[in-house]
Scaffold this motif. Structure first.
Motif, mmCIF file in Angstrom:
data_model
loop_
_atom_site.group_PDB
_atom_site.id
_atom_site.type_symbol
_atom_site.label_atom_id
_atom_site.label_comp_id
_atom_site.label_asym_id
_atom_site.label_seq_id
_atom_site.Cartn_x
_atom_site.Cartn_y
_atom_site.Cartn_z
ATOM 1 N N UNK A 136 0.808 -1.229 0.000
ATOM 2 C CA UNK A 136 0.000 0.000 0.000
ATOM 3 C C UNK A 136 0.840 1.279 0.000
ATOM 4 N N UNK A 137 1.881 1.339 0.848
ATOM 5 C CA UNK A 137 2.723 2.538 0.912
ATOM 6 C C UNK A 137 4.003 2.402 0.089
ATOM 7 N N UNK A 138 4.305 1.176 -0.359
ATOM 8 C CA UNK A 138 5.502 0.843 -1.137
ATOM 9 C C UNK A 138 6.784 0.996 -0.329
ATOM 10 N N UNK A 169 5.510 8.846 3.917
ATOM 11 C CA UNK A 169 4.856 7.539 4.147
ATOM 12 C C UNK A 169 3.483 7.766 4.785
ATOM 13 N N UNK A 170 2.754 8.681 4.195
ATOM 14 C CA UNK A 170 1.370 8.959 4.579
ATOM 15 C C UNK A 170 0.385 8.578 3.470
ATOM 16 N N UNK A 171 0.890 8.097 2.310
ATOM 17 C CA UNK A 171 0.041 7.930 1.125
ATOM 18 C C UNK A 171 -0.178 6.460 0.818
ATOM 19 N N UNK A 172 -1.422 6.103 0.549
ATOM 20 C CA UNK A 172 -1.792 4.738 0.171
ATOM 21 C C UNK A 172 -1.967 4.704 -1.344
ATOM 22 N N UNK A 173 -1.077 3.982 -2.026
ATOM 23 C CA UNK A 173 -1.107 3.940 -3.483
ATOM 24 C C UNK A 173 -2.249 3.076 -4.021
ATOM 25 N N UNK A 174 -2.770 2.170 -3.207
ATOM 26 C CA UNK A 174 -3.891 1.352 -3.663
ATOM 27 C C UNK A 174 -5.184 2.161 -3.678
ATOM 28 N N UNK A 214 -5.103 5.675 -3.445
ATOM 29 C CA UNK A 214 -4.785 7.027 -3.921
ATOM 30 C C UNK A 214 -5.255 8.107 -2.942
ATOM 31 N N UNK A 215 -4.873 7.920 -1.709
ATOM 32 C CA UNK A 215 -5.231 8.903 -0.687
ATOM 33 C C UNK A 215 -4.452 8.672 0.585
ATOM 34 N N UNK A 216 -4.797 9.424 1.605
ATOM 35 C CA UNK A 216 -4.146 9.320 2.902
ATOM 36 C C UNK A 216 -4.242 7.892 3.430
ATOM 37 N N UNK A 217 -3.131 7.389 3.948
ATOM 38 C CA UNK A 217 -3.093 6.004 4.418
ATOM 39 C C UNK A 217 -3.840 5.852 5.735
ATOM 40 N N UNK A 264 -3.568 9.604 -10.639
ATOM 41 C CA UNK A 264 -4.309 8.382 -10.342
ATOM 42 C C UNK A 264 -4.398 7.448 -11.540
ATOM 43 N N UNK A 265 -4.502 8.026 -12.728
ATOM 44 C CA UNK A 265 -4.664 7.186 -13.916
ATOM 45 C C UNK A 265 -3.391 7.038 -14.736
ATOM 46 N N UNK A 266 -2.301 7.661 -14.286
ATOM 47 C CA UNK A 266 -1.030 7.558 -15.026
ATOM 48 C C UNK A 266 0.096 7.449 -13.995
ATOM 49 N N UNK A 267 0.383 6.246 -13.596
ATOM 50 C CA UNK A 267 1.344 6.024 -12.516
ATOM 51 C C UNK A 267 2.760 6.377 -12.969
ATOM 52 N N UNK A 268 3.380 7.275 -12.245
ATOM 53 C CA UNK A 268 4.789 7.600 -12.453
ATOM 54 C C UNK A 268 5.442 7.634 -11.070
ATOM 55 N N UNK A 269 6.258 6.635 -10.812
ATOM 56 C CA UNK A 269 6.873 6.469 -9.503
ATOM 57 C C UNK A 269 8.360 6.769 -9.568
#
Length: 494
Positions: free
Chosen positions: A127-129, A183-188, A190-193, A293-298
């Protein structure tokens, strides 16, 4: 039309004014001339005053104006880059509650590692990677546990760039990129963890309004504009951590592209379109500046705390009156491998790529009858290059295989010896560009203000100023393997 870029570094604040049409720097300045202090009240702690950053920002902008060549009233937008992972706390009157706990502070390691175990390694990584490790969330948890009276007064938590934007505009915002680096963001989702906020008991109200990196984060207030000779109401249209911003400034925006920097810390930063992670969280994945959200760039980030910080210590301890340029020239006089002298550059806090261990910096194999300052200067550069290679091998384990690395011709890459050593250590060619963080921030402001029609247009005039190919990787491989064996022995002892 002009753009103002501000780079809030650990050592100083740099600013530049850029002509938006030709993307060239009209004037630049930094403040102070000497490196800013890091407050270390205990071993492993590192703090700086946010008010110091604001004073330095004002001084740097004033120095830039004094150089002339432009009308400050023609500045149309402002961009901000900043040292990552720092924790800034303000009350309802936007007053600072304590010094910022900055990126290389290690006090949150145990808290983060316990959270990693309690929440669950799979839940955190998927979730947070990342592990909560030693990032902003763990630093905030430390304040909650150890300074409850301060914690009760918090209205908003921020990163260093958010604070400078607040001082300019009176508004407080954040972004997905900023939340992810804390490390507050949930990538699954797309918001606050929710995992992090529930575990640590953080109220959602502590977090600022979330906006895209390239967007209006507020407008300069009339009093500040008057003080800084700017036009009231111009927007802050870009905020990003220094490493995503460095990648932006090198036009590293597409999957597979890779940037590097060797300032106070050393970083290799590669762009991916996969929600991937290192199982041990030794390298870290954050939302890049162009994440959506629709174009993941990590951004996959390898960080070494002790690069420029080591070389600064070497200069202060062994360099005498020598400049860095003179040190580099002396280093080139020593042979490859520094006649067996080895340096481990890990004396600036817990190192994530070493599983958050603190092994300290080490000088190994000193021969009092052989080694000179030139050997020490070269061994420092070789030790830093070896640390980059060690970290890059971890990135390779996680599917990052760069064929070329882009870097700015600045900081340690100003040394021809270091640049060649870096290439020989990693086996990867390096392209050099004239860039710095403030330039990237200025061009980012142009993207956010829609002065440029696309991100690519903002860097259409960037010119490569150097290209370095591997020269003697075989000879350096023996140096690296010896260095690595020394590192492994120290890791076993911790």
């Amino acid at each position: 039309m002009l753009l103002l870029g501000i780079d809030i570094g650990t050592s100083s604040v740099k600013v530049c004014v850029v002509d938006a049409e030709n993307q060239s720097i009209v004037a630049s300045a930094q403040f102070p001339d000497q490196e800013s202090p890091i407050l270390s009240l205990r071993t492993g702690w590192a703090e700086q005053s946010p008010d110091m950053w604001w004073q330095q920002t004002q001084q740097a902008i004033g120095l830039c104006h004094k150089k002339g060549g432009y009308n400050p009233k023609n500045i149309a937008a402002i961009g901000i880059a900043y040292q990552m992972h720092g924790l800034v706390l303000v009350d309802k009157e936007q007053k600072i509650l304590r010094n910022s706990i900055i990126w290389c502070d290690s006090r949150g390691v145990e808290i983060g590692e316990k959270a990693f175990a309690d929440i669950g390694t799979e839940a955190c990584l998927s979730h947070m990677l990342n592990s909560p490790g030693n990032f902003t969330a763990s630093k905030l948890a430390w304040v909650k546990q150890n300074e409850p009276e301060i914690y009760k007064q918090i209205d908003k938590i921020m990163l260093p760039g958010d604070y400078i934007a607040m001082k300019l505009t009176g508004e407080i915002t954040t972004s997905a990129s900023a939340l992810s680096e804390g490390i507050f963001f949930d990538f699954q989702f797309n918001g606050l963890s929710k995992d992090i906020t529930d575990y640590f008991g953080f109220s959602d109200q502590l977090f600022p309004t979330v906006k895209p990196v390239f967007s209006a984060h507020g407008r300069v207030t009339a009093p500040v504009a008057s003080q800084l000779e700017l036009t009231a109401g111009i927007p802050v249209t870009y905020k990003a951590g220094d490493q995503p911003n460095n990648a932006l400034s090198l036009n590293v925006l597409k999957p597979g592209e890779v940037a590097a920097t060797a300032g106070t810390s050393g970083v290799i930063y590669g762009v991916s379109d996969q929600l991937a992670y290192d199982p041990q969280s030794r390298v870290n994945t954050f939302a890049h500046v162009n994440y959506s959200n629709d174009r993941k760039r990590l951004g996959v980030l390898l960080c070494i705390n002790g690069t420029g910080s080591l070389y600064r210590w070497v200069k202060n301890t062994f360099g005498g009156s020598l400049t860095y340029q003179q040190m580099n020239a002396e280093a080139a006089k020593a042979p490859l491998g520094s006649d067996g002298l080895r340096i481990l550059p890990f004396g600036n806090g817990a190192e994530r790529m070493l599983n958050n261990k603190q092994i300290g910096a080490h000088l190994q194999n000193i021969d009092l009858n052989l080694h000179t300052p030139a050997h020490i200067f070269r061994a420092a550069q070789e030790g830093i290059a070896c640390a980059f290679r060690y970290g890059l091998d971890i990135m390779r384990e996680n599917g990052m295989h760069p064929t070329v690395i882009r870097a700015g011709k600045t900081n340690m890459f100003l040394s021809d010896l270091f640049a060649q050593t870096f290439v020989d250590a990693t086996g990867i060619p390096v392209e050099l560009y004239n860039n710095d963080g403030s330039l990237g921030a200025a061009l980012g402001a142009g993207i956010g203000a829609e002065i440029y029609s696309s991100q690519a247009e903002a860097f259409s005039k960037a010119e490569r100023v150097g290209y370095i190919e591997p020269a003697d990787t075989g000879a350096f491989e023996a140096v690296y393997q010896d260095w690595k064996s020394i590192l492994e022995k120290h890791l076993e002892e911790v």
